[in-house]
Design a protein around this motif. Structure first.
Motif, short mmCIF file in Angstrom:
data_model
loop_
_atom_site.label_atom_id
_atom_site.label_comp_id
_atom_site.label_asym_id
_atom_site.label_seq_id
_atom_site.Cartn_x
_atom_site.Cartn_y
_atom_site.Cartn_z
N ALA A 61 0.83 -1.21 0.00
CA ALA A 61 0.00 0.00 0.00
C ALA A 61 0.86 1.25 0.00
O ALA A 61 0.57 2.22 -0.71
N ALA A 62 1.95 1.24 0.78
CA ALA A 62 2.86 2.39 0.82
C ALA A 62 3.50 2.61 -0.55
O ALA A 62 3.64 3.75 -1.01
N CYS A 63 3.89 1.54 -1.23
CA CYS A 63 4.47 1.67 -2.58
C CYS A 63 3.46 2.29 -3.54
O CYS A 63 3.81 3.18 -4.33
N ASN A 64 2.22 1.84 -3.48
CA ASN A 64 1.19 2.38 -4.37
C ASN A 64 0.90 3.85 -4.07
O ASN A 64 0.71 4.65 -4.99
N ILE A 65 0.90 4.22 -2.80
CA ILE A 65 0.69 5.62 -2.42
C ILE A 65 1.83 6.48 -2.94
O ILE A 65 1.62 7.55 -3.51
N GLY A 66 3.06 6.02 -2.76
CA GLY A 66 4.21 6.76 -3.25
C GLY A 66 4.19 6.90 -4.77
O GLY A 66 4.45 7.99 -5.30
N ALA A 67 3.86 5.83 -5.47
CA ALA A 67 3.79 5.88 -6.93
C ALA A 67 2.72 6.84 -7.40
O ALA A 67 2.92 7.57 -8.39
N ALA A 68 1.61 6.89 -6.71
CA ALA A 68 0.52 7.79 -7.08
C ALA A 68 0.93 9.25 -6.93
O ALA A 68 0.39 10.12 -7.63
#
Length: 75
Positions: A61-68
């Motif tokens: 989830a943290a990776c997806n938030i950062g990518a967004a």
């Protein structure tokens, strides 16, 4: 202690980007750790966009938030 490691990684990423003439946009996702400690450690590390999650949402989830929040063509 993780704040110091994160700051060291940010400094290294900026050094590599500078050496390769790349305009780096570094996004850090803080997954529930003490925000003040992280912000203080990152002060001298170079430009960084920090997102503070109130809780640990997990690595994925943290990776997806950062990518967004990234603005580069490639992540």
């Amino acid at each position: 202690r993780s704040a110091a490691y994160t700051a060291a990684c940010v400094r290294a990423a900026h050094a590599i980007a500078t050496a390769d003439a790349i305009d780096a946009n570094i996004v850090i996702v803080n997954n529930g750790d003490a925000p003040d400690e992280l912000e203080q450690a990152l002060t001298a590390a170079g430009p960084t966009h920090v997102i503070h999650n109130p809780d640990n949402l997990g690595f994925g989830a943290a990776c997806n938030i950062g990518a967004a929040h990234g603005t580069a063509r490639l992540i």
